[in-house]
Scaffold this motif. Sequence first.
Motif, PDB file in Angstrom:
ATOM      1  N   LEU A 296      60.676 -15.919   0.553  1.00  0.00           N
ATOM      2  CA  LEU A 296      60.692 -16.943   1.603  1.00  0.00           C
ATOM      3  C   LEU A 296      62.142 -17.149   2.007  1.00  0.00           C
ATOM      4  O   LEU A 296      62.981 -17.531   1.185  1.00  0.00           O
ATOM      5  CB  LEU A 296      60.097 -18.256   1.056  1.00  0.00           C
ATOM      6  N   MET A 297      62.429 -16.872   3.254  1.00  0.00           N
ATOM      7  CA  MET A 297      63.833 -16.965   3.694  1.00  0.00           C
ATOM      8  C   MET A 297      64.062 -18.273   4.439  1.00  0.00           C
ATOM      9  O   MET A 297      63.312 -18.645   5.331  1.00  0.00           O
ATOM     10  CB  MET A 297      64.203 -15.779   4.565  1.00  0.00           C
ATOM     11  N   LEU A 298      65.112 -18.939   4.011  1.00  0.00           N
ATOM     12  CA  LEU A 298      65.507 -20.188   4.675  1.00  0.00           C
ATOM     13  C   LEU A 298      66.798 -19.920   5.454  1.00  0.00           C
ATOM     14  O   LEU A 298      67.715 -19.304   4.926  1.00  0.00           O
ATOM     15  CB  LEU A 298      65.785 -21.276   3.645  1.00  0.00           C
ATOM     16  N   THR A 299      66.809 -20.365   6.655  1.00  0.00           N
ATOM     17  CA  THR A 299      68.068 -20.114   7.400  1.00  0.00           C
ATOM     18  C   THR A 299      68.407 -21.276   8.306  1.00  0.00           C
ATOM     19  O   THR A 299      67.522 -21.947   8.843  1.00  0.00           O
ATOM     20  CB  THR A 299      67.999 -18.819   8.225  1.00  0.00           C
ATOM     21  N   ALA A 300      69.704 -21.490   8.456  1.00  0.00           N
ATOM     22  CA  ALA A 300      70.170 -22.519   9.383  1.00  0.00           C
ATOM     23  C   ALA A 300      70.324 -21.930  10.781  1.00  0.00           C
ATOM     24  O   ALA A 300      70.644 -22.630  11.730  1.00  0.00           O
ATOM     25  CB  ALA A 300      71.497 -23.086   8.900  1.00  0.00           C
ATOM     26  N   ARG A 301      70.175 -20.626  10.853  1.00  0.00           N
ATOM     27  CA  ARG A 301      70.263 -19.996  12.177  1.00  0.00           C
ATOM     28  C   ARG A 301      68.855 -19.706  12.630  1.00  0.00           C
ATOM     29  O   ARG A 301      68.220 -18.813  12.131  1.00  0.00           O
ATOM     30  CB  ARG A 301      71.021 -18.688  12.089  1.00  0.00           C
ATOM     31  N   GLY A 302      68.385 -20.474  13.560  1.00  0.00           N
ATOM     32  CA  GLY A 302      66.984 -20.369  13.907  1.00  0.00           C
ATOM     33  C   GLY A 302      66.703 -19.483  15.102  1.00  0.00           C
ATOM     34  O   GLY A 302      65.685 -19.610  15.758  1.00  0.00           O
ATOM     35  N   GLN A 303      67.613 -18.573  15.415  1.00  0.00           N
ATOM     36  CA  GLN A 303      67.390 -17.803  16.637  1.00  0.00           C
ATOM     37  C   GLN A 303      66.393 -16.683  16.399  1.00  0.00           C
ATOM     38  O   GLN A 303      66.244 -16.181  15.290  1.00  0.00           O
ATOM     39  CB  GLN A 303      68.713 -17.244  17.158  1.00  0.00           C
ATOM     40  N   LEU A 304      65.740 -16.288  17.498  1.00  0.00           N
ATOM     41  CA  LEU A 304      64.712 -15.257  17.443  1.00  0.00           C
ATOM     42  C   LEU A 304      65.280 -13.975  16.835  1.00  0.00           C
ATOM     43  O   LEU A 304      64.638 -13.279  16.058  1.00  0.00           O
ATOM     44  CB  LEU A 304      64.214 -14.994  18.862  1.00  0.00           C
ATOM     45  N   ARG A 305      66.531 -13.705  17.220  1.00  0.00           N
ATOM     46  CA  ARG A 305      67.170 -12.465  16.769  1.00  0.00           C
ATOM     47  C   ARG A 305      67.235 -12.437  15.216  1.00  0.00           C
ATOM     48  O   ARG A 305      66.977 -11.425  14.585  1.00  0.00           O
ATOM     49  CB  ARG A 305      68.576 -12.381  17.351  1.00  0.00           C
TER      50      ARG A 305
END
Lengths: 891, 126
Positions: free
Chosen positions: B80-89
Amino acid sequence: MATLNLLILVSLAYVALLFIIAFVADRLAVTGRSTWLRTPLVYTLSLSVYCTAWTFYGAVGYAARSGLEYVTIYLGPTLVMVGWWWGLRKLVRIGRSQRVTSIADLISSRYGKSNLLAIGVTVLAVIGVTPYIALQLQSITLSFSIFFRDEGRSYSDTTVVLWVAAGLAVFAILFGTRNLDANERHHGVVTAIALEAVVKLVALLAVGIFVVWGMSGGIAGTMARIDASPIGQWQVDGGRWAAITFLAAAAFVCLPRVFQVMIVENDDERHLRTAAWAFPLYLLLISLFVVPIAAVGLDVLPPGSNPDLFVLTVPLSQGKDGLAMLTFLGGFSSAMSMVIVAAMALSTMVSNQIVMPIWLNARGGGASVSGDVRHIVLLSRRIAIAVIMALGYFYFELSGGGTALASIGLISFAGVAQILPALVGGLFWRGATRAGALAGLSVGFALWTYTMLLPGIGGGVITDALMQNGPFGIGWLRPHALFGIEGMDPTVHAVMWSMSLNATVFCLVSMAGFPGPLERLQGAQFVNVFDHSAGPRGWTGSVAQSEDLMIMSQRIMGAREAVDFFRREAASQGGRGHLPEPTPLFLDRLERELAGSVGAATAHAMIGQIVGGSSVSVEDLLAVANESAQLMEYSSQLEAKSAELSRTARQLRDANAKLTQISLQKDAFLSQISHELRTPMTSIRAFSEILRDTEGLAIEERNRCASIIHDETLRLTRLLNDLLDLSVLENGQVNLNLSRGNLGDVLDRALSTALTGVERPLSVRRRGSAEAVTINTDLDRLAQVFINLIANAQKYCDAERPELTVSVHDLNGKVAVDFIDNGSGIPKEVQAVVFEKFFRISGEKAGGAGLGLAICREIMHRLGGEVAYLGGHSGSAFRVSLLAESEVAAR
Amino acid sequence: MGRQVLLIEDEPNITEAIRFLLTRDGWQVATHADGGNAVDVIRAIRPDLVILDVMLPGKSGIDIVRDLREIEQLRALPVLMLTARGQLRDREMAERAGVTRFMTKPFSNAEVLAAVRDLNAQASGG
């Protein structure tokens, strides 16, 4: 009474006849049925415009006064016609190939189309010919006066002269400026003059025959009378003979009216060959009975009679009114033909060389010949004729009309002869220059005016005292004894000085200078006119030339188009194959076709080169050069446009790249901000949800959650503050609050702010003495920078006992503040980017967003100083430098 | 079925929040804060599920997943990946690298719990 009225009637009828003849001849010329007019005979007779009233009346008077000297007047032209007809042929050829309209035009053409020279020659000609016109007026007036006196009626010289002058002016205007011909040809006038030539010859021969056979009883009786008269005893003055013969020859070539009929009106240069023997014959016939008439006149008329009028008075004294009337018509013809042609020629010169250039200049270019220009040309010529006639009239009034006809004629001759050196030099010497011609003309003109024209006018301008003692008493400047040469005949003296100095100056100045490019081109065209031009007009050629034309046309029009065009033309000529006969019609069409591609002048020159039917004149070459220049202009404009386009394209590319880069930077920045904002928000959300959702949370846990939320909120606030601060700094909207202060105080403040309440202690080493520097800057902002650097050291220094050394020193007039800690420092590879936004050394999680150093850099930039990373130290080392008493420009 | 979760996250407060959440839900939670040796840690612990941050010191979460998928035994490990960068890319890049599920910060606690349960159920079922 009856005779006078009859005379007036006959004169008017004669004028009307001339008018009709001129009119008919013009008509025939227009419709192209004038071949019978273009005969060597008409040409030869028209040359007799040389023989004016002076010849008609004056020769007899001349003979009565000076014996055989009158012969020189005929000898000059005869020598020219017989001995120099090849030179005349050259003139005719040049006149045709250069489309010369007058002698002024010829001279100016030769010397690089010099306007100044043209004006000079025109002025000289007008002044030189004015006495001559006065002479004609005088002769007509005199001959009228004979009839008046015969009738015993009151008579006023002035009135008659005025009427005669006005009448001749009207006649010249009606004849000479009826229409405008591109080649300045006047078939009507030439035909009328030829008729007049016949009339004057017949009249003189009739008087002569009457005198010899009617009065003296044959040749033997006449000879006896001559021997008995003073004419037999006249001594021949060799100097005068040579001088006047030379003058007559020079004048024959240079006189505008002779130039007009001989060169401009010439239809076919072969006519010159006939004229070379026929015109001397005419001169011989017209001079044949001069001496007998003079001898008989001296014999039968009372002493004191004017010998200039013997031709009229001898028949009148014998009661032969009819013969006298014929003689009057002869004299009238002589005067009229001279005045008309001279006025025509001079008005052409005035309008073409003086009025038109000025008018075209005033209009600012636009040299196209429209109807408007035509109107101006005709008007200027008519006015010029009127003015020239008026000048003649005034000269007559001024000179008192008393001077003998012959001496007035000589003044004129000597005047126009000044053109000779420039003319002959221009024809045969390529080294002749415009400056030389101008200088020679000026010198000759001045000397002629001084030694001949002004003394000739008499009283008023040149006083007797001046004649005797010279101007200002300078003896060697006396008009008739220049440079101390005395005792010479005034005419010989004037001719010798003016002509020799004219020629000498012309040669010397020409040799000293160097002809301009156009002069050299024209010089070659003139001197080698026979190499450059062919005889017949228009295009002619052979089929062999058709092939050359085809090859050339293929290059210009394209192979297929050229073949099609030639085949069409061949078919329209009724022939087979693809090569048409090079008829003038075909060549004209081809020229038009080519002109569409390469321009009219180039097309003309190209066809001219191949067909050889017409010379490529300097105008052609210049036109070609103009066209080429235009093409080059176009092409250079295109080049410039294309360079501009590629420059614009490059600028666009650059701008685009820059925009792309900015866009990428913006994306990266937004992405960074998003990350930096989301991280604390994540914690806040998670813990707030825990607080909300979890039942039975221990009090410690609840406190823990709340404090984390509080910390993260502070972090968010800090981040937003930093971002706003940076944005303000970067956009230059920051207000600096400049004040004076001590650097040490600023450091104190910064240290206490940065290190208050920190968990990990940082020991600071300072040297107070060096910090006593006064600075003029925004002290709060500077403190902000210091705080940032100190806080960084406090957070990131990884030494066991962290220590920060703050040292202040002078650096080339700047104050440098170094912050060096004892940690492991910043890795070399990232030293260059520590000041970039969001830079963080990986692994460091001290709660900063990586904006502190970026803000420091911006602040120092605003303060006119800088902050830099100092390499070469083991720990982190930053240097802040600023001007000691800096005058920080509020940016 | 195993209930062990490895949380790799360098932000201590987030780590604490997730650990609290999962522990209360009955999971064993191991944590790690560095990307550089993350793969070794995973290999050593052999968790049933990995929760992975993207922006990690040492090595990015994306690279860690790529490395995991190279390893035979770890190919099927749910991540499960958590990211603060929510862009589609970023999401696409993560999916290409082999991330099982992708979640943008800030997340709700319920979402995380549901995702963890769901992934675990799938792994068990499959």
